[in-house]
Design a protein around this motif. Sequence first.
Motif, PDB file in Angstrom:
ATOM      1  N   ILE A 121       0.866  -1.178   0.000  1.00 31.43           N
ATOM      2  CA  ILE A 121       0.000   0.000   0.000  1.00 31.43           C
ATOM      3  C   ILE A 121       0.901   1.226   0.000  1.00 31.43           C
ATOM      4  O   ILE A 121       1.716   1.403   0.909  1.00 31.43           O
ATOM      5  CB  ILE A 121      -0.916   0.004   1.235  1.00 31.43           C
ATOM      6  CG1 ILE A 121      -1.757  -1.280   1.283  1.00 31.43           C
ATOM      7  CG2 ILE A 121      -1.808   1.235   1.232  1.00 31.43           C
ATOM      8  CD1 ILE A 121      -2.527  -1.469   2.572  1.00 31.43           C
ATOM      9  N   LEU A 122       0.748   2.058  -1.018  1.00 29.77           N
ATOM     10  CA  LEU A 122       1.576   3.255  -1.106  1.00 29.77           C
ATOM     11  C   LEU A 122       1.260   4.204   0.050  1.00 29.77           C
ATOM     12  O   LEU A 122       0.133   4.218   0.570  1.00 29.77           O
ATOM     13  CB  LEU A 122       1.382   3.942  -2.452  1.00 29.77           C
ATOM     14  CG  LEU A 122       1.879   3.135  -3.660  1.00 29.77           C
ATOM     15  CD1 LEU A 122       1.691   3.919  -4.951  1.00 29.77           C
ATOM     16  CD2 LEU A 122       3.347   2.756  -3.499  1.00 29.77           C
ATOM     17  N   PRO A 123       2.236   4.990   0.487  1.00 30.78           N
ATOM     18  CA  PRO A 123       2.064   5.843   1.670  1.00 30.78           C
ATOM     19  C   PRO A 123       0.845   6.760   1.636  1.00 30.78           C
ATOM     20  O   PRO A 123       0.150   6.881   2.646  1.00 30.78           O
ATOM     21  CB  PRO A 123       3.363   6.649   1.712  1.00 30.78           C
ATOM     22  CG  PRO A 123       4.369   5.768   1.063  1.00 30.78           C
ATOM     23  CD  PRO A 123       3.610   5.049  -0.025  1.00 30.78           C
ATOM     24  N   ALA A 124       0.546   7.382   0.517  1.00 31.26           N
ATOM     25  CA  ALA A 124      -0.614   8.286   0.448  1.00 31.26           C
ATOM     26  C   ALA A 124      -1.917   7.537   0.697  1.00 31.26           C
ATOM     27  O   ALA A 124      -2.839   8.065   1.332  1.00 31.26           O
ATOM     28  CB  ALA A 124      -0.663   8.995  -0.904  1.00 31.26           C
ATOM     29  N   VAL A 125      -1.976   6.305   0.222  1.00 28.00           N
ATOM     30  CA  VAL A 125      -3.184   5.487   0.412  1.00 28.00           C
ATOM     31  C   VAL A 125      -3.291   5.055   1.873  1.00 28.00           C
ATOM     32  O   VAL A 125      -4.357   5.154   2.488  1.00 28.00           O
ATOM     33  CB  VAL A 125      -3.158   4.263  -0.537  1.00 28.00           C
ATOM     34  CG1 VAL A 125      -4.316   3.326  -0.255  1.00 28.00           C
ATOM     35  CG2 VAL A 125      -3.162   4.729  -1.989  1.00 28.00           C
ATOM     36  N   ARG A 126      -2.190   4.602   2.441  1.00 32.58           N
ATOM     37  CA  ARG A 126      -2.194   4.182   3.843  1.00 32.58           C
ATOM     38  C   ARG A 126      -2.576   5.356   4.755  1.00 32.58           C
ATOM     39  O   ARG A 126      -3.361   5.198   5.689  1.00 32.58           O
ATOM     40  CB  ARG A 126      -0.834   3.628   4.246  1.00 32.58           C
ATOM     41  CG  ARG A 126      -0.817   3.046   5.659  1.00 32.58           C
ATOM     42  CD  ARG A 126       0.481   2.355   5.983  1.00 32.58           C
ATOM     43  NE  ARG A 126       0.700   1.157   5.205  1.00 32.58           N
ATOM     44  CZ  ARG A 126       0.194  -0.034   5.498  1.00 32.58           C
ATOM     45  NH1 ARG A 126      -0.586  -0.187   6.557  1.00 32.58           N
ATOM     46  NH2 ARG A 126       0.464  -1.088   4.750  1.00 32.58           N
ATOM     47  N   GLU A 127      -2.045   6.529   4.476  1.00 37.16           N
ATOM     48  CA  GLU A 127      -2.377   7.704   5.277  1.00 37.16           C
ATOM     49  C   GLU A 127      -3.857   8.047   5.171  1.00 37.16           C
ATOM     50  O   GLU A 127      -4.492   8.376   6.171  1.00 37.16           O
ATOM     51  CB  GLU A 127      -1.533   8.905   4.840  1.00 37.16           C
ATOM     52  CG  GLU A 127      -0.094   8.823   5.284  1.00 37.16           C
ATOM     53  CD  GLU A 127       0.741   9.989   4.783  1.00 37.16           C
ATOM     54  OE1 GLU A 127       0.172  11.063   4.496  1.00 37.16           O
ATOM     55  OE2 GLU A 127       1.963   9.810   4.676  1.00 37.16           O
ATOM     56  N   ALA A 128      -4.411   7.965   3.970  1.00 43.29           N
ATOM     57  CA  ALA A 128      -5.836   8.261   3.785  1.00 43.29           C
ATOM     58  C   ALA A 128      -6.702   7.268   4.553  1.00 43.29           C
ATOM     59  O   ALA A 128      -7.688   7.651   5.194  1.00 43.29           O
ATOM     60  CB  ALA A 128      -6.183   8.239   2.297  1.00 43.29           C
ATOM     61  N   ILE A 129      -6.326   6.003   4.517  1.00 48.05           N
ATOM     62  CA  ILE A 129      -7.074   4.986   5.264  1.00 48.05           C
ATOM     63  C   ILE A 129      -6.958   5.259   6.762  1.00 48.05           C
ATOM     64  O   ILE A 129      -7.966   5.249   7.481  1.00 48.05           O
ATOM     65  CB  ILE A 129      -6.559   3.573   4.920  1.00 48.05           C
ATOM     66  CG1 ILE A 129      -6.907   3.220   3.472  1.00 48.05           C
ATOM     67  CG2 ILE A 129      -7.137   2.523   5.876  1.00 48.05           C
ATOM     68  CD1 ILE A 129      -6.230   1.972   2.942  1.00 48.05           C
ATOM     69  N   ASP A 130      -5.748   5.531   7.224  1.00 44.72           N
ATOM     70  CA  ASP A 130      -5.524   5.764   8.652  1.00 44.72           C
ATOM     71  C   ASP A 130      -6.195   7.045   9.148  1.00 44.72           C
ATOM     72  O   ASP A 130      -6.670   7.099  10.279  1.00 44.72           O
ATOM     73  CB  ASP A 130      -4.026   5.829   8.965  1.00 44.72           C
ATOM     74  CG  ASP A 130      -3.341   4.467   8.824  1.00 44.72           C
ATOM     75  OD1 ASP A 130      -4.040   3.442   8.727  1.00 44.72           O
ATOM     76  OD2 ASP A 130      -2.093   4.456   8.797  1.00 44.72           O
ATOM     77  N   ARG A 131      -6.215   8.077   8.319  1.00 40.05           N
ATOM     78  CA  ARG A 131      -6.764   9.373   8.741  1.00 40.05           C
ATOM     79  C   ARG A 131      -8.259   9.517   8.533  1.00 40.05           C
ATOM     80  O   ARG A 131      -8.906  10.295   9.233  1.00 40.05           O
ATOM     81  CB  ARG A 131      -6.085  10.513   7.970  1.00 40.05           C
ATOM     82  CG  ARG A 131      -4.683  10.779   8.385  1.00 40.05           C
ATOM     83  CD  ARG A 131      -4.204  12.042   7.713  1.00 40.05           C
ATOM     84  NE  ARG A 131      -2.760  12.072   7.660  1.00 40.05           N
ATOM     85  CZ  ARG A 131      -2.071  12.904   6.919  1.00 40.05           C
ATOM     86  NH1 ARG A 131      -2.692  13.774   6.150  1.00 40.05           N
ATOM     87  NH2 ARG A 131      -0.763  12.886   6.938  1.00 40.05           N
ATOM     88  N   GLN A 132      -8.799   8.809   7.542  1.00 47.09           N
ATOM     89  CA  GLN A 132     -10.204   9.004   7.197  1.00 47.09           C
ATOM     90  C   GLN A 132     -11.060   7.753   7.421  1.00 47.09           C
ATOM     91  O   GLN A 132     -12.052   7.821   8.138  1.00 47.09           O
ATOM     92  CB  GLN A 132     -10.335   9.453   5.723  1.00 47.09           C
ATOM     93  CG  GLN A 132      -9.621  10.735   5.408  1.00 47.09           C
ATOM     94  CD  GLN A 132     -10.117  11.916   6.214  1.00 47.09           C
ATOM     95  OE1 GLN A 132     -11.303  12.001   6.544  1.00 47.09           O
ATOM     96  NE2 GLN A 132      -9.227  12.822   6.551  1.00 47.09           N
ATOM     97  N   LEU A 133     -10.674   6.642   6.797  1.00 44.54           N
ATOM     98  CA  LEU A 133     -11.534   5.455   6.861  1.00 44.54           C
ATOM     99  C   LEU A 133     -11.607   4.860   8.257  1.00 44.54           C
ATOM    100  O   LEU A 133     -12.709   4.599   8.760  1.00 44.54           O
ATOM    101  CB  LEU A 133     -11.058   4.381   5.885  1.00 44.54           C
ATOM    102  CG  LEU A 133     -11.237   4.660   4.399  1.00 44.54           C
ATOM    103  CD1 LEU A 133     -10.868   3.426   3.590  1.00 44.54           C
ATOM    104  CD2 LEU A 133     -12.638   5.106   4.073  1.00 44.54           C
ATOM    105  N   LEU A 134     -10.474   4.630   8.880  1.00 44.63           N
ATOM    106  CA  LEU A 134     -10.502   3.991  10.202  1.00 44.63           C
ATOM    107  C   LEU A 134     -11.228   4.847  11.243  1.00 44.63           C
ATOM    108  O   LEU A 134     -12.098   4.330  11.949  1.00 44.63           O
ATOM    109  CB  LEU A 134      -9.085   3.624  10.649  1.00 44.63           C
ATOM    110  CG  LEU A 134      -8.395   2.559   9.793  1.00 44.63           C
ATOM    111  CD1 LEU A 134      -6.989   2.296  10.293  1.00 44.63           C
ATOM    112  CD2 LEU A 134      -9.199   1.276   9.728  1.00 44.63           C
ATOM    113  N   PRO A 135     -10.927   6.154  11.350  1.00 45.83           N
ATOM    114  CA  PRO A 135     -11.685   6.972  12.305  1.00 45.83           C
ATOM    115  C   PRO A 135     -13.174   7.053  11.947  1.00 45.83           C
ATOM    116  O   PRO A 135     -14.029   7.036  12.836  1.00 45.83           O
ATOM    117  CB  PRO A 135     -11.030   8.348  12.216  1.00 45.83           C
ATOM    118  CG  PRO A 135      -9.654   8.090  11.711  1.00 45.83           C
ATOM    119  CD  PRO A 135      -9.801   6.908  10.784  1.00 45.83           C
TER     120      PRO A 135
END
Length: 85
Positions: free
Chosen positions: A60-74
Amino acid sequence: MMHADLIDEQDLVGQLRSLGFEVSGTAEQACTTAVCGLNETNARALKGLVEKLYTGSATILPAVREAIDRQLLPGLAQFKQSKVG
């Protein structure tokens, strides 16, 4: 030559669309849109997608992982919390 599976922003947007989410833009924008107006069905689908991405063998590329961590999971956590209380 070795081939590595990568999940980039376009892949994430495509996977969200395949689940029925009307999203576009960057991974961050798509994730933000996806968590708006969650219901039980699409929250379950979104959770399944995150689990599949995080347990799969693709990178998972960093921008995608960050989006998941910052938006989807919360967003999923907030949805779950709203259903409990």
